[in-house]
Motif scaffolding. Sequence first.
Motif, PDB file in Angstrom:
ATOM      1  N   LYS A 144       0.838  -1.208   0.000  1.00 43.38           N
ATOM      2  CA  LYS A 144       0.000   0.000   0.000  1.00 43.38           C
ATOM      3  C   LYS A 144       0.872   1.258   0.000  1.00 43.38           C
ATOM      4  CE  LYS A 144      -4.078   1.636   2.436  1.00 43.38           C
ATOM      5  NZ  LYS A 144      -4.901   1.438   3.624  1.00 43.38           N
ATOM      6  N   LYS A 145       1.927   1.259   0.807  1.00 37.44           N
ATOM      7  CA  LYS A 145       2.803   2.425   0.897  1.00 37.44           C
ATOM      8  C   LYS A 145       3.660   2.600  -0.353  1.00 37.44           C
ATOM      9  CE  LYS A 145       3.022   2.578   5.898  1.00 37.44           C
ATOM     10  NZ  LYS A 145       3.853   2.562   7.092  1.00 37.44           N
ATOM     11  N   VAL A 146       4.174   1.504  -0.877  1.00 35.54           N
ATOM     12  CA  VAL A 146       5.099   1.597  -2.004  1.00 35.54           C
ATOM     13  C   VAL A 146       4.381   1.799  -3.338  1.00 35.54           C
ATOM     14  CG1 VAL A 146       5.408  -0.831  -2.637  1.00 35.54           C
ATOM     15  CG2 VAL A 146       7.346   0.718  -2.726  1.00 35.54           C
ATOM     16  N   GLU A 147       3.098   1.484  -3.405  1.00 37.18           N
ATOM     17  CA  GLU A 147       2.343   1.724  -4.641  1.00 37.18           C
ATOM     18  C   GLU A 147       2.417   3.183  -5.059  1.00 37.18           C
ATOM     19  OE1 GLU A 147      -1.589   0.228  -3.778  1.00 37.18           O
ATOM     20  OE2 GLU A 147      -1.234  -1.541  -5.020  1.00 37.18           O
ATOM     21  N   GLY A 148       2.322   4.090  -4.097  1.00 34.75           N
ATOM     22  CA  GLY A 148       2.416   5.515  -4.405  1.00 34.75           C
ATOM     23  C   GLY A 148       3.756   5.880  -5.018  1.00 34.75           C
ATOM     24  N   ILE A 149       4.810   5.236  -4.547  1.00 35.78           N
ATOM     25  CA  ILE A 149       6.148   5.464  -5.101  1.00 35.78           C
ATOM     26  C   ILE A 149       6.203   4.945  -6.532  1.00 35.78           C
ATOM     27  CG2 ILE A 149       8.566   4.718  -4.927  1.00 35.78           C
ATOM     28  CD1 ILE A 149       8.194   4.877  -1.847  1.00 35.78           C
ATOM     29  N   PHE A 150       5.737   3.725  -6.738  1.00 33.68           N
ATOM     30  CA  PHE A 150       5.766   3.140  -8.073  1.00 33.68           C
ATOM     31  C   PHE A 150       4.938   3.953  -9.071  1.00 33.68           C
ATOM     32  CE2 PHE A 150       6.515  -1.339  -6.189  1.00 33.68           C
ATOM     33  CZ  PHE A 150       7.877  -1.097  -6.088  1.00 33.68           C
ATOM     34  N   PHE A 151       3.739   4.343  -8.684  1.00 30.06           N
ATOM     35  CA  PHE A 151       2.896   5.111  -9.596  1.00 30.06           C
ATOM     36  C   PHE A 151       3.499   6.485  -9.887  1.00 30.06           C
ATOM     37  CE2 PHE A 151      -0.737   2.332  -8.045  1.00 30.06           C
ATOM     38  CZ  PHE A 151      -0.750   1.559  -9.188  1.00 30.06           C
ATOM     39  N   THR A 152       4.137   7.085  -8.892  1.00 25.64           N
ATOM     40  CA  THR A 152       4.787   8.378  -9.105  1.00 25.64           C
ATOM     41  C   THR A 152       5.890   8.266 -10.138  1.00 25.64           C
ATOM     42  OG1 THR A 152       4.263   9.160  -6.880  1.00 25.64           O
ATOM     43  CG2 THR A 152       6.128  10.222  -7.993  1.00 25.64           C
ATOM     44  N   ILE A 153       6.772   7.292  -9.985  1.00 26.70           N
ATOM     45  CA  ILE A 153       7.909   7.181 -10.886  1.00 26.70           C
ATOM     46  C   ILE A 153       7.454   6.743 -12.291  1.00 26.70           C
ATOM     47  CG2 ILE A 153       8.743   4.812 -10.547  1.00 26.70           C
ATOM     48  CD1 ILE A 153      10.897   7.962 -10.339  1.00 26.70           C
ATOM     49  N   LEU A 154       6.413   5.949 -12.363  1.00 21.08           N
ATOM     50  CA  LEU A 154       5.912   5.530 -13.673  1.00 21.08           C
ATOM     51  C   LEU A 154       5.255   6.680 -14.432  1.00 21.08           C
ATOM     52  CD1 LEU A 154       4.457   2.019 -12.805  1.00 21.08           C
ATOM     53  CD2 LEU A 154       6.435   2.510 -14.261  1.00 21.08           C
ATOM     54  N   SER A 155       4.795   7.688 -13.711  1.00 20.90           N
ATOM     55  CA  SER A 155       4.148   8.827 -14.365  1.00 20.90           C
ATOM     56  C   SER A 155       5.146   9.879 -14.855  1.00 20.90           C
ATOM     57  CB  SER A 155       3.135   9.471 -13.425  1.00 20.90           C
ATOM     58  OG  SER A 155       3.801  10.153 -12.362  1.00 20.90           O
ATOM     59  N   LYS A 156       6.397   9.698 -14.558  1.00 18.06           N
ATOM     60  CA  LYS A 156       7.432  10.683 -14.963  1.00 18.06           C
ATOM     61  C   LYS A 156       7.821  10.492 -16.418  1.00 18.06           C
ATOM     62  CE  LYS A 156       7.731  12.605 -10.984  1.00 18.06           C
ATOM     63  NZ  LYS A 156       7.143  13.899 -10.856  1.00 18.06           N
TER      64      LYS A 156
END
Length: 114
Positions: free
Chosen positions: A102-114
Amino acid sequence: MTEPEAVAMAELAKSNPFDYCLALHTQGEEFYWGYEGHETQESAEIAKEFEMKSGYKAVRYVDSHGGYKDWFLQEFKRPAFTIELGKGINPLPLSQFDNILKKVEGIFFTILSK
């Protein structure tokens, strides 16, 4: 670059134009994003997003040298992060998986949107 796995990771990064590096570890619920001034302004901006979306503490500098993130920052001058997932005994218990995800999903989605 004394270990075969380090050489393999370096060769992988050198032969592929990765825009970012995420090195996942398992202790601390924080992440490191700087190394001796090699980090970019983009790194600082991404770190703020990671912190907001994951709840993990952003740490610019830590008294540690020679990690993959450090090498990537020096070698390519592109954003790199060591993310410490979870907290407790190693190996982390499987019962922490859903919370970590749950916590790391935000990190993954952030970097994938760059």
